[in-house]
Design a protein around this motif. Structure first.
Motif, PDB file in Angstrom:
ATOM      1  N   LYS A  84       0.816  -1.211   0.000  1.00 52.54           N
ATOM      2  CA  LYS A  84       0.000   0.000   0.000  1.00 52.54           C
ATOM      3  C   LYS A  84       0.854   1.268   0.000  1.00 52.54           C
ATOM      4  CE  LYS A  84      -3.994  -2.104   2.295  1.00 52.54           C
ATOM      5  NZ  LYS A  84      -4.901  -2.031   3.469  1.00 52.54           N
ATOM      6  N   VAL A  85       2.019   1.218   0.621  1.00 44.12           N
ATOM      7  CA  VAL A  85       2.909   2.379   0.637  1.00 44.12           C
ATOM      8  C   VAL A  85       3.419   2.670  -0.769  1.00 44.12           C
ATOM      9  CG1 VAL A  85       5.088   3.309   1.518  1.00 44.12           C
ATOM     10  CG2 VAL A  85       3.572   2.009   3.029  1.00 44.12           C
ATOM     11  N   MET A  86       3.808   1.620  -1.488  1.00 45.06           N
ATOM     12  CA  MET A  86       4.264   1.787  -2.862  1.00 45.06           C
ATOM     13  C   MET A  86       3.146   2.350  -3.731  1.00 45.06           C
ATOM     14  SD  MET A  86       6.900   1.353  -4.888  1.00 45.06           S
ATOM     15  CE  MET A  86       7.935   0.072  -4.124  1.00 45.06           C
ATOM     16  N   MET A  87       1.918   1.877  -3.524  1.00 46.16           N
ATOM     17  CA  MET A  87       0.785   2.381  -4.287  1.00 46.16           C
ATOM     18  C   MET A  87       0.579   3.871  -4.024  1.00 46.16           C
ATOM     19  SD  MET A  87      -3.259   1.266  -4.114  1.00 46.16           S
ATOM     20  CE  MET A  87      -3.426   1.992  -2.474  1.00 46.16           C
ATOM     21  N   LYS A  88       0.656   4.274  -2.761  1.00 45.75           N
ATOM     22  CA  LYS A  88       0.473   5.683  -2.398  1.00 45.75           C
ATOM     23  C   LYS A  88       1.553   6.555  -3.042  1.00 45.75           C
ATOM     24  CE  LYS A  88       0.079   8.710   1.669  1.00 45.75           C
ATOM     25  NZ  LYS A  88       1.239   9.568   1.412  1.00 45.75           N
ATOM     26  N   ASN A  89       2.798   6.098  -3.009  1.00 45.20           N
ATOM     27  CA  ASN A  89       3.891   6.862  -3.614  1.00 45.20           C
ATOM     28  C   ASN A  89       3.699   7.011  -5.126  1.00 45.20           C
ATOM     29  OD1 ASN A  89       5.128   7.122  -1.133  1.00 45.20           O
ATOM     30  ND2 ASN A  89       6.501   5.372  -1.423  1.00 45.20           N
ATOM     31  N   ALA A  90       3.251   5.945  -5.778  1.00 42.23           N
ATOM     32  CA  ALA A  90       3.038   6.000  -7.226  1.00 42.23           C
ATOM     33  C   ALA A  90       1.913   6.974  -7.572  1.00 42.23           C
ATOM     34  CB  ALA A  90       2.715   4.606  -7.763  1.00 42.23           C
ATOM     35  N   LEU A  91       0.854   6.990  -6.765  1.00 41.36           N
ATOM     36  CA  LEU A  91      -0.247   7.921  -7.000  1.00 41.36           C
ATOM     37  C   LEU A  91       0.205   9.369  -6.822  1.00 41.36           C
ATOM     38  CD1 LEU A  91      -3.295   6.181  -5.274  1.00 41.36           C
ATOM     39  CD2 LEU A  91      -3.009   6.644  -7.713  1.00 41.36           C
ATOM     40  N   GLU A  92       1.025   9.625  -5.825  1.00 40.95           N
ATOM     41  CA  GLU A  92       1.525  10.981  -5.591  1.00 40.95           C
ATOM     42  C   GLU A  92       2.397  11.453  -6.748  1.00 40.95           C
ATOM     43  OE1 GLU A  92       3.452  10.720  -1.818  1.00 40.95           O
ATOM     44  OE2 GLU A  92       1.577  10.887  -0.666  1.00 40.95           O
ATOM     45  N   MET A  93       3.238  10.556  -7.271  1.00 43.22           N
ATOM     46  CA  MET A  93       4.078  10.930  -8.405  1.00 43.22           C
ATOM     47  C   MET A  93       3.236  11.183  -9.649  1.00 43.22           C
ATOM     48  SD  MET A  93       7.170  11.290  -7.539  1.00 43.22           S
ATOM     49  CE  MET A  93       7.846  11.379  -9.193  1.00 43.22           C
ATOM     50  N   ALA A  94       2.201  10.364  -9.869  1.00 42.72           N
ATOM     51  CA  ALA A  94       1.316  10.581 -11.020  1.00 42.72           C
ATOM     52  C   ALA A  94       0.637  11.928 -10.918  1.00 42.72           C
ATOM     53  CB  ALA A  94       0.270   9.459 -11.094  1.00 42.72           C
ATOM     54  N   HIS A  95       0.200  12.295  -9.723  1.00 43.41           N
ATOM     55  CA  HIS A  95      -0.451  13.594  -9.523  1.00 43.41           C
ATOM     56  C   HIS A  95       0.517  14.730  -9.817  1.00 43.41           C
ATOM     57  CE1 HIS A  95      -3.037  16.670  -7.868  1.00 43.41           C
ATOM     58  NE2 HIS A  95      -2.132  17.008  -6.990  1.00 43.41           N
ATOM     59  N   GLN A  96       1.765  14.600  -9.385  1.00 40.51           N
ATOM     60  CA  GLN A  96       2.746  15.650  -9.625  1.00 40.51           C
ATOM     61  C   GLN A  96       3.038  15.803 -11.122  1.00 40.51           C
ATOM     62  OE1 GLN A  96       4.049  17.856  -7.302  1.00 40.51           O
ATOM     63  NE2 GLN A  96       4.628  18.831  -9.226  1.00 40.51           N
ATOM     64  N   TYR A  97       3.144  14.687 -11.819  1.00 31.72           N
ATOM     65  CA  TYR A  97       3.378  14.763 -13.269  1.00 31.72           C
ATOM     66  C   TYR A  97       2.200  15.436 -13.978  1.00 31.72           C
ATOM     67  CZ  TYR A  97       7.581  11.859 -13.171  1.00 31.72           C
ATOM     68  OH  TYR A  97       8.843  11.374 -12.956  1.00 31.72           O
ATOM     69  N   SER A  98       0.972  15.204 -13.506  1.00 31.86           N
ATOM     70  CA  SER A  98      -0.179  15.855 -14.135  1.00 31.86           C
ATOM     71  C   SER A  98      -0.149  17.354 -13.901  1.00 31.86           C
ATOM     72  CB  SER A  98      -1.486  15.252 -13.611  1.00 31.86           C
ATOM     73  OG  SER A  98      -1.745  15.656 -12.277  1.00 31.86           O
ATOM     74  N   LEU A  99       0.297  17.793 -12.718  1.00 37.90           N
ATOM     75  CA  LEU A  99       0.417  19.225 -12.442  1.00 37.90           C
ATOM     76  C   LEU A  99       1.488  19.862 -13.324  1.00 37.90           C
ATOM     77  CD1 LEU A  99       0.156  19.327  -8.533  1.00 37.90           C
ATOM     78  CD2 LEU A  99      -1.639  19.806 -10.219  1.00 37.90           C
ATOM     79  N   ASP A 100       2.621  19.167 -13.476  1.00 37.96           N
ATOM     80  CA  ASP A 100       3.681  19.684 -14.358  1.00 37.96           C
ATOM     81  C   ASP A 100       3.185  19.804 -15.790  1.00 37.96           C
ATOM     82  OD1 ASP A 100       5.337  19.695 -12.159  1.00 37.96           O
ATOM     83  OD2 ASP A 100       6.386  17.850 -12.683  1.00 37.96           O
ATOM     84  N   ALA A 101       2.400  18.808 -16.217  1.00 38.76           N
ATOM     85  CA  ALA A 101       1.902  18.814 -17.589  1.00 38.76           C
ATOM     86  C   ALA A 101       0.930  19.961 -17.827  1.00 38.76           C
ATOM     87  CB  ALA A 101       1.219  17.484 -17.902  1.00 38.76           C
TER      88      ALA A 101
END
Length: 245
Positions: free
Chosen positions: A181-198
Protein backbone atom coordinates in the motif's frame (compact mmCIF):
# COMPACT_ATOMS: atom_id res chain seq x y z
CA UNK A 1 7.60 7.24 -27.72
CA UNK A 2 7.24 3.82 -26.03
CA UNK A 3 4.96 1.06 -27.21
CA UNK A 4 2.06 -0.30 -25.16
CA UNK A 5 4.23 -3.18 -23.89
CA UNK A 6 6.98 -0.75 -22.90
CA UNK A 7 4.43 1.39 -21.02
CA UNK A 8 3.26 -1.75 -19.20
CA UNK A 9 6.82 -2.64 -18.20
CA UNK A 10 7.51 0.93 -17.06
CA UNK A 11 4.43 0.67 -14.82
CA UNK A 12 5.80 -2.57 -13.38
CA UNK A 13 9.15 -0.83 -12.78
CA UNK A 14 7.35 1.87 -10.78
CA UNK A 15 6.11 -0.68 -8.23
CA UNK A 16 9.34 -2.68 -8.17
CA UNK A 17 8.27 -5.99 -9.69
CA UNK A 18 11.16 -8.13 -10.92
CA UNK A 19 9.20 -9.57 -13.84
CA UNK A 20 8.31 -7.98 -17.17
CA UNK A 21 5.80 -8.79 -19.90
CA UNK A 22 6.52 -9.60 -23.52
CA UNK A 23 2.89 -9.29 -24.58
CA UNK A 24 -0.31 -8.16 -22.90
CA UNK A 25 -1.96 -11.38 -24.08
CA UNK A 26 0.61 -13.77 -22.63
CA UNK A 27 -1.63 -14.68 -19.67
CA UNK A 28 0.84 -13.90 -16.90
CA UNK A 29 -0.43 -12.29 -13.65
CA UNK A 30 1.33 -9.05 -14.63
CA UNK A 31 -0.20 -8.98 -18.12
CA UNK A 32 -3.66 -9.83 -16.78
CA UNK A 33 -3.48 -7.07 -14.16
CA UNK A 34 -2.35 -4.49 -16.75
CA UNK A 35 -5.14 -5.57 -19.11
CA UNK A 36 -7.77 -5.14 -16.41
CA UNK A 37 -6.64 -1.62 -15.53
CA UNK A 38 -5.14 -0.06 -18.65
CA UNK A 39 -8.27 1.19 -20.45
CA UNK A 40 -9.73 2.99 -17.46
CA UNK A 41 -6.32 4.26 -16.33
CA UNK A 42 -5.71 5.74 -19.80
CA UNK A 43 -9.06 7.56 -19.71
CA UNK A 44 -8.42 8.90 -16.21
CA UNK A 45 -5.00 10.30 -17.09
CA UNK A 46 -6.29 11.81 -20.35
CA UNK A 47 -8.90 13.66 -18.28
CA UNK A 48 -6.32 14.83 -15.73
CA UNK A 49 -4.86 17.63 -17.88
CA UNK A 50 -5.49 19.43 -21.18
CA UNK A 51 -2.99 17.34 -23.12
CA UNK A 52 -2.23 19.00 -26.45
CA UNK A 53 -1.77 15.67 -28.26
CA UNK A 54 -5.36 14.71 -27.34
CA UNK A 55 -7.08 17.98 -28.28
CA UNK A 56 -9.82 17.94 -30.91
CA UNK A 57 -11.95 20.78 -32.30
CA UNK A 58 -15.02 19.79 -34.33
CA UNK A 59 -18.54 21.09 -35.10
CA UNK A 60 -21.06 19.44 -32.79
CA UNK A 61 -24.04 17.45 -34.12
CA UNK A 62 -27.30 19.31 -33.50
CA UNK A 63 -30.09 17.21 -31.97
CA UNK A 64 -32.68 19.83 -31.02
CA UNK A 65 -33.09 23.48 -31.99
CA UNK A 66 -35.35 25.46 -29.68
CA UNK A 67 -35.61 28.27 -32.24
CA UNK A 68 -37.01 25.92 -34.89
CA UNK A 69 -39.62 23.88 -33.03
CA UNK A 70 -37.27 21.72 -30.98
CA UNK A 71 -37.72 21.15 -27.27
CA UNK A 72 -34.38 21.29 -25.42
CA UNK A 73 -34.59 21.68 -21.63
CA UNK A 74 -35.23 25.21 -20.36
CA UNK A 75 -33.40 27.63 -20.40
CA UNK A 76 -31.27 26.21 -23.23
CA UNK A 77 -31.92 26.78 -26.93
CA UNK A 78 -29.79 24.03 -28.48
CA UNK A 79 -29.04 20.41 -27.69
CA UNK A 80 -26.01 18.73 -29.28
CA UNK A 81 -24.80 15.13 -29.32
CA UNK A 82 -21.88 14.36 -27.02
CA UNK A 83 -19.00 13.20 -29.28
CA UNK A 84 -18.46 9.44 -29.03
CA UNK A 85 -14.69 9.79 -28.56
CA UNK A 86 -14.91 12.67 -26.06
CA UNK A 87 -13.46 12.18 -22.59
CA UNK A 88 -13.57 15.81 -21.44
CA UNK A 89 -15.44 18.71 -23.03
CA UNK A 90 -13.03 21.60 -22.52
CA UNK A 91 -15.10 24.46 -23.93
CA UNK A 92 -17.32 25.57 -26.79
CA UNK A 93 -15.90 28.06 -29.25
CA UNK A 94 -17.69 31.42 -29.59
CA UNK A 95 -19.24 31.99 -33.02
CA UNK A 96 -17.18 33.74 -35.66
CA UNK A 97 -19.36 36.16 -37.58
CA UNK A 98 -18.84 36.09 -41.33
CA UNK A 99 -19.40 38.96 -43.73
CA UNK A 100 -20.62 38.10 -47.26
CA UNK A 101 -18.45 39.51 -50.04
CA UNK A 102 -19.08 39.67 -53.79
CA UNK A 103 -18.75 36.30 -55.47
CA UNK A 104 -20.46 34.31 -52.71
CA UNK A 105 -17.34 34.00 -50.55
CA UNK A 106 -17.53 34.65 -46.81
CA UNK A 107 -14.63 35.92 -44.77
CA UNK A 108 -14.30 36.37 -41.00
CA UNK A 109 -15.42 39.77 -39.81
CA UNK A 110 -12.47 41.64 -38.26
CA UNK A 111 -14.63 42.93 -35.39
CA UNK A 112 -16.18 39.59 -34.47
CA UNK A 113 -13.39 37.03 -34.57
CA UNK A 114 -13.73 36.33 -30.83
CA UNK A 115 -16.44 36.52 -28.21
CA UNK A 116 -17.23 35.92 -24.56
CA UNK A 117 -16.99 32.40 -23.09
CA UNK A 118 -19.88 30.15 -24.09
CA UNK A 119 -21.87 28.59 -21.27
CA UNK A 120 -22.83 24.93 -21.65
CA UNK A 121 -24.07 22.04 -19.56
CA UNK A 122 -23.66 18.28 -19.92
CA UNK A 123 -26.94 16.43 -19.54
CA UNK A 124 -28.82 13.33 -20.72
CA UNK A 125 -31.64 12.62 -23.15
CA UNK A 126 -33.01 9.58 -24.99
CA UNK A 127 -32.51 8.55 -28.60
CA UNK A 128 -35.22 7.41 -31.04
CA UNK A 129 -35.21 3.95 -29.42
CA UNK A 130 -35.59 5.30 -25.91
CA UNK A 131 -31.99 4.59 -24.91
CA UNK A 132 -30.25 7.17 -22.67
CA UNK A 133 -27.61 9.31 -24.36
CA UNK A 134 -25.31 12.08 -23.16
CA UNK A 135 -25.93 15.53 -24.64
CA UNK A 136 -24.58 19.08 -24.50
CA UNK A 137 -26.93 21.97 -23.76
CA UNK A 138 -26.00 25.51 -24.76
CA UNK A 139 -27.38 28.72 -26.29
CA UNK A 140 -24.66 28.74 -28.96
CA UNK A 141 -25.88 28.11 -32.54
CA UNK A 142 -23.60 26.09 -34.83
CA UNK A 143 -21.50 25.14 -31.83
CA UNK A 144 -17.91 23.98 -32.23
CA UNK A 145 -16.64 21.84 -29.38
CA UNK A 146 -13.07 21.67 -28.12
CA UNK A 147 -12.47 18.50 -26.15
CA UNK A 148 -10.03 15.81 -25.08
CA UNK A 149 -10.52 12.69 -27.18
CA UNK A 150 -9.52 9.10 -26.49
CA UNK A 151 -6.17 9.09 -28.29
CA UNK A 152 -4.78 5.56 -28.02
CA UNK A 153 -1.82 6.08 -30.35
CA UNK A 154 1.16 5.66 -28.01
CA UNK A 155 3.49 7.21 -30.61
CA UNK A 156 1.75 10.54 -30.04
CA UNK A 157 1.94 10.43 -26.25
CA UNK A 158 3.70 13.36 -24.58
CA UNK A 159 6.70 12.37 -22.43
CA UNK A 160 5.09 13.81 -19.29
CA UNK A 161 1.90 11.94 -20.14
CA UNK A 162 3.88 8.68 -20.33
CA UNK A 163 5.37 9.33 -16.88
CA UNK A 164 1.96 10.19 -15.45
CA UNK A 165 0.30 7.16 -17.05
CA UNK A 166 2.96 4.66 -16.01
CA UNK A 167 2.91 5.84 -12.38
CA UNK A 168 -0.89 5.84 -12.25
CA UNK A 169 -1.10 2.45 -13.95
CA UNK A 170 1.54 1.10 -11.58
CA UNK A 171 -0.53 2.31 -8.62
CA UNK A 172 -3.64 0.62 -10.04
CA UNK A 173 -1.95 -2.81 -10.32
CA UNK A 174 0.22 -2.48 -7.23
CA UNK A 175 -2.08 -4.19 -4.72
CA UNK A 176 -2.85 -7.09 -7.05
CA UNK A 177 0.82 -7.76 -7.79
CA UNK A 178 2.68 -6.72 -4.63
CA UNK A 179 0.15 -5.91 -1.91
CA UNK A 180 2.30 -2.89 -0.99
CA UNK A 181 0.00 0.00 0.00
CA UNK A 182 2.91 2.38 0.64
CA UNK A 183 4.26 1.79 -2.86
CA UNK A 184 0.78 2.38 -4.29
CA UNK A 185 0.47 5.68 -2.40
CA UNK A 186 3.89 6.86 -3.61
CA UNK A 187 3.04 6.00 -7.23
CA UNK A 188 -0.25 7.92 -7.00
CA UNK A 189 1.52 10.98 -5.59
CA UNK A 190 4.08 10.93 -8.40
CA UNK A 191 1.32 10.58 -11.02
CA UNK A 192 -0.45 13.59 -9.52
CA UNK A 193 2.75 15.65 -9.62
CA UNK A 194 3.38 14.76 -13.27
CA UNK A 195 -0.18 15.86 -14.14
CA UNK A 196 0.42 19.23 -12.44
CA UNK A 197 3.68 19.68 -14.36
CA UNK A 198 1.90 18.81 -17.59
CA UNK A 199 -0.85 21.38 -16.99
CA UNK A 200 1.76 24.12 -16.72
CA UNK A 201 3.82 22.98 -19.71
CA UNK A 202 0.79 22.37 -21.95
CA UNK A 203 -0.51 25.82 -21.05
CA UNK A 204 2.80 27.43 -22.02
CA UNK A 205 2.90 25.65 -25.40
CA UNK A 206 0.93 28.26 -27.29
CA UNK A 207 -0.78 31.58 -26.63
CA UNK A 208 -3.60 31.58 -24.12
CA UNK A 209 -5.71 34.70 -23.66
CA UNK A 210 -7.91 34.80 -20.57
CA UNK A 211 -10.37 37.60 -21.24
CA UNK A 212 -13.54 36.38 -19.54
CA UNK A 213 -15.32 38.75 -17.18
CA UNK A 214 -16.19 37.46 -13.68
CA UNK A 215 -19.92 37.46 -12.95
CA UNK A 216 -19.53 39.73 -9.91
CA UNK A 217 -17.95 42.38 -12.15
CA UNK A 218 -20.46 41.90 -14.97
CA UNK A 219 -23.50 42.47 -12.73
CA UNK A 220 -22.00 45.70 -11.38
CA UNK A 221 -21.75 47.12 -14.89
CA UNK A 222 -17.98 47.22 -15.31
CA UNK A 223 -16.65 48.18 -18.76
CA UNK A 224 -13.47 46.32 -19.64
CA UNK A 225 -10.70 47.29 -22.06
CA UNK A 226 -12.39 45.19 -24.75
CA UNK A 227 -16.12 44.89 -24.13
CA UNK A 228 -18.64 42.50 -25.64
CA UNK A 229 -22.31 43.34 -25.15
CA UNK A 230 -24.30 40.50 -23.65
CA UNK A 231 -25.37 38.16 -26.43
CA UNK A 232 -23.42 40.12 -29.04
CA UNK A 233 -20.30 39.46 -31.01
CA UNK A 234 -19.09 42.96 -31.85
CA UNK A 235 -16.25 44.29 -29.74
CA UNK A 236 -15.88 47.85 -28.54
CA UNK A 237 -12.61 49.13 -27.26
CA UNK A 238 -10.23 49.83 -25.88
CA UNK A 239 -12.26 51.78 -23.33
CA UNK A 240 -11.42 53.67 -20.16
CA UNK A 241 -11.75 51.73 -16.92
CA UNK A 242 -15.16 52.92 -15.73
CA UNK A 243 -18.45 52.02 -14.17
CA UNK A 244 -21.37 51.83 -16.57
CA UNK A 245 -24.46 53.58 -15.24
Amino acid sequence: MPSLVEIANMALDVIGTRSTVASLTEGSPEANAINRQYGNALDCVLRAAHWNFARKQVPLTLLQDGTAGGNPPTPWLYEYAYPSDCLLMRHIMPSVQVTPVPGGVSVPSPVAAVGPPVKFLLSTDTDASGNPIQVILTNQPQAVGVYTFRNQNTQMFDSLFVQCLTHYLGARVCIALTGDKVMMKNALEMAHQYSLDAQAKNGNEGITVIDSMPEWIRVRGYASDWAYPDGGLYSYGPQALSMVT
